[in-house]
Design a protein around this motif. Structure first.
Motif, PDB file in Angstrom:
ATOM      1  N   ALA A   1       0.819  -1.216   0.000  1.00 33.87           N
ATOM      2  CA  ALA A   1       0.000   0.000   0.000  1.00 33.87           C
ATOM      3  C   ALA A   1       0.856   1.270   0.000  1.00 33.87           C
ATOM      4  O   ALA A   1       0.362   2.351  -0.316  1.00 33.87           O
ATOM      5  CB  ALA A   1      -0.945   0.005   1.194  1.00 33.87           C
TER       6      ALA A   1
ATOM      7  N   ALA B   1       1.978   3.374  -7.303  1.00 37.26           N
ATOM      8  CA  ALA B   1       0.648   3.010  -7.789  1.00 37.26           C
ATOM      9  C   ALA B   1       0.713   1.937  -8.872  1.00 37.26           C
ATOM     10  O   ALA B   1      -0.176   1.084  -8.959  1.00 37.26           O
ATOM     11  CB  ALA B   1      -0.070   4.251  -8.308  1.00 37.26           C
TER      12      ALA B   1
ATOM     13  N   ASN C   1      -6.755  -6.491  -1.867  1.00 37.92           N
ATOM     14  CA  ASN C   1      -6.468  -5.297  -1.080  1.00 37.92           C
ATOM     15  C   ASN C   1      -4.957  -5.135  -0.893  1.00 37.92           C
ATOM     16  O   ASN C   1      -4.336  -5.953  -0.200  1.00 37.92           O
ATOM     17  CB  ASN C   1      -7.164  -5.403   0.277  1.00 37.92           C
ATOM     18  CG  ASN C   1      -6.959  -4.176   1.139  1.00 37.92           C
ATOM     19  OD1 ASN C   1      -6.263  -3.246   0.766  1.00 37.92           O
ATOM     20  ND2 ASN C   1      -7.575  -4.193   2.301  1.00 37.92           N
ATOM     21  N   PRO C   2      -4.339  -4.100  -1.463  1.00 39.38           N
ATOM     22  CA  PRO C   2      -2.897  -3.900  -1.292  1.00 39.38           C
ATOM     23  C   PRO C   2      -2.465  -3.825   0.176  1.00 39.38           C
ATOM     24  O   PRO C   2      -1.341  -4.188   0.510  1.00 39.38           O
ATOM     25  CB  PRO C   2      -2.624  -2.579  -2.013  1.00 39.38           C
ATOM     26  CG  PRO C   2      -3.688  -2.493  -3.041  1.00 39.38           C
ATOM     27  CD  PRO C   2      -4.913  -3.106  -2.384  1.00 39.38           C
TER      28      PRO C   2
ATOM     29  N   GLY D   1      -9.254  -7.170  -7.428  1.00 39.98           N
ATOM     30  CA  GLY D   1     -10.068  -7.206  -6.213  1.00 39.98           C
ATOM     31  C   GLY D   1      -9.288  -7.589  -4.969  1.00 39.98           C
ATOM     32  O   GLY D   1      -9.884  -7.996  -3.962  1.00 39.98           O
TER      33      GLY D   1
ATOM     34  N   CYS E   1       2.092  -5.684 -13.950  1.00 44.41           N
ATOM     35  CA  CYS E   1       2.091  -4.222 -13.941  1.00 44.41           C
ATOM     36  C   CYS E   1       3.075  -3.710 -14.990  1.00 44.41           C
ATOM     37  O   CYS E   1       3.914  -4.451 -15.487  1.00 44.41           O
ATOM     38  CB  CYS E   1       2.442  -3.687 -12.555  1.00 44.41           C
ATOM     39  SG  CYS E   1       4.117  -3.993 -12.017  1.00 44.41           S
TER      40      CYS E   1
ATOM     41  N   PHE F   1      -3.304  -5.482  -8.347  1.00 46.71           N
ATOM     42  CA  PHE F   1      -3.973  -6.039  -7.169  1.00 46.71           C
ATOM     43  C   PHE F   1      -5.368  -5.435  -7.025  1.00 46.71           C
ATOM     44  O   PHE F   1      -6.348  -6.154  -6.826  1.00 46.71           O
ATOM     45  CB  PHE F   1      -3.135  -5.789  -5.910  1.00 46.71           C
ATOM     46  CG  PHE F   1      -1.909  -6.647  -5.850  1.00 46.71           C
ATOM     47  CD1 PHE F   1      -1.892  -7.799  -5.093  1.00 46.71           C
ATOM     48  CD2 PHE F   1      -0.771  -6.308  -6.579  1.00 46.71           C
ATOM     49  CE1 PHE F   1      -0.771  -8.619  -5.050  1.00 46.71           C
ATOM     50  CE2 PHE F   1       0.356  -7.113  -6.542  1.00 46.71           C
ATOM     51  CZ  PHE F   1       0.354  -8.267  -5.780  1.00 46.71           C
ATOM     52  N   VAL F   2      -5.435  -4.130  -7.147  1.00 46.80           N
ATOM     53  CA  VAL F   2      -6.723  -3.445  -7.065  1.00 46.80           C
ATOM     54  C   VAL F   2      -7.634  -3.952  -8.174  1.00 46.80           C
ATOM     55  O   VAL F   2      -8.809  -4.275  -7.934  1.00 46.80           O
ATOM     56  CB  VAL F   2      -6.536  -1.910  -7.146  1.00 46.80           C
ATOM     57  CG1 VAL F   2      -7.872  -1.207  -7.266  1.00 46.80           C
ATOM     58  CG2 VAL F   2      -5.764  -1.412  -5.927  1.00 46.80           C
ATOM     59  N   GLY F   3      -7.104  -4.083  -9.385  1.00 45.85           N
ATOM     60  CA  GLY F   3      -7.886  -4.562 -10.521  1.00 45.85           C
ATOM     61  C   GLY F   3      -8.403  -5.977 -10.334  1.00 45.85           C
ATOM     62  O   GLY F   3      -9.452  -6.343 -10.872  1.00 45.85           O
TER      63      GLY F   3
ATOM     64  N   GLN G   1       0.619  -1.412  -7.272  1.00 44.66           N
ATOM     65  CA  GLN G   1      -0.650  -1.703  -6.621  1.00 44.66           C
ATOM     66  C   GLN G   1      -1.771  -1.984  -7.623  1.00 44.66           C
ATOM     67  O   GLN G   1      -2.702  -2.756  -7.328  1.00 44.66           O
ATOM     68  CB  GLN G   1      -1.075  -0.519  -5.746  1.00 44.66           C
ATOM     69  CG  GLN G   1      -0.155  -0.249  -4.584  1.00 44.66           C
ATOM     70  CD  GLN G   1      -0.643   0.919  -3.758  1.00 44.66           C
ATOM     71  OE1 GLN G   1      -1.815   0.991  -3.412  1.00 44.66           O
ATOM     72  NE2 GLN G   1       0.263   1.836  -3.438  1.00 44.66           N
ATOM     73  N   ALA G   2      -1.717  -1.363  -8.792  1.00 43.57           N
ATOM     74  CA  ALA G   2      -2.820  -1.402  -9.758  1.00 43.57           C
ATOM     75  C   ALA G   2      -3.322  -2.811 -10.089  1.00 43.57           C
ATOM     76  O   ALA G   2      -4.535  -3.035 -10.084  1.00 43.57           O
ATOM     77  CB  ALA G   2      -2.432  -0.649 -11.028  1.00 43.57           C
TER      78      ALA G   2
END
Length: 179
Positions: free
Chosen positions: A76, A80, A92-93, A90, A171, A86-88, A83-84
Motif C-alpha cells: 500500500a 501506484a 487489497n494492497p 479485487g 504491472c 492487485f486493485v484490478g 498496486q494497480a
C-alpha cells in the motif's frame, strides 16, 4: 571475503542511501533491467524507505563495502503501478508486503545471499503482521538484442522459495533504458 548481512528499517536507512544508489545503478545497467538511471532519481526513490518505519532494507557488506541490498515495504506504500493489478483483481494492497528489488554485485552471486534476502524479508513481513508477500520481476522479449547468450532466468529460484507467477497480476513500470 568478510561478509556481513544486516537488516535496517525507517531512519536507519538514511546513511546508506549513497552506497545503495551507486549499487542499484551498477546492477540495474545489466540485463534484464538495462536501466540508465541517475543518482538524483535513486536518492529520491530510496528516501521513501527512510520515512517509512515498516520498510525493510537487507544489506550485504564485504568488510565495509556494500555489495548487495534488498528492499521491502507494505504494498500500500509502493508506487501506484505496483498496486494497480492487485486493485484490478479485487485484492487489497494493504494485506500484502511488497518485496522490492534485490541487487548483488556479480562476484557475490551464487553464495546463498539471495536466499537470505528472501528469508529476512519474509521474517520482517511476519513481524509486521503480514501473511501475504509479493514481488515483481522484469520481463523482456526472449529475442531482445541485448539479452546475454548465457542468461538464466530466476524462475526456478523463486519457485523454490514458494513463489509462483501470477499472469493476472502484471504491472507496467517505465524507466530510461540504456541507449
Amino acid at each position: 571475503m568478510n561478509l556481513r548481512v544486516e537488516v535496517f528499517s525507517g531512519g536507519e536507512v538514511a546513511p546508506l542511501i549513497p552506497e545503495l544508489a551507486r549499487l542499484r545503478m551498477a546492477v540495474f545497467r545489466e540485463w534484464p533491467y538495462l536501466y540508465d538511471g541517475s543518482l538524483e532519481y535513486e536518492t529520491h526513490y530510496l528516501s521513501k524507505f527512510v520515512n517509512l518505519p515498516e520498510s525493510t532494507l537487507v544489506v550485504v557488506r564485504d568488510g565495509e563495502q556494500v555489495v548487495g541490498a534488498s528492499t521491502a515495504l507494505p504494498l500500500a506504500q509502493a508506487e501506484a503501478e505496483f498496486q494497480a493489478p492487485f486493485v484490478g483483481a479485487g485484492l487489497n494492497p494493504a494485506e500484502w508486503y511488497y518485496f522490492g528489488e534485490s541487487v548483488l554485485e556479480p562476484a557475490y552471486r551464487g553464495q546463498g545471499l539471495g536466499v537470505a534476502f528472501f528469508r529476512l524479508r519474509e521474517a520482517r513481513a511476519l513481524e509486521l503482521g503480514y501473511r501475504k508477500v509479493t514481488f515483481c520481476a522484469v520481463e523482456r522479449p526472449a529475442e531482445h538484442p541485448l539479452k546475454p547468450a548465457n542468461y538464466r532466468p530466476l524462475d526456478a529460484f523463486w519457485q523454490r522459495r514458494g513463489f509462483s507467477k501470477r499472469p493476472d497480476l502484471v504491472c507496467a513500470f517505465t524507466w530510461r533504458d540504456l541507449g
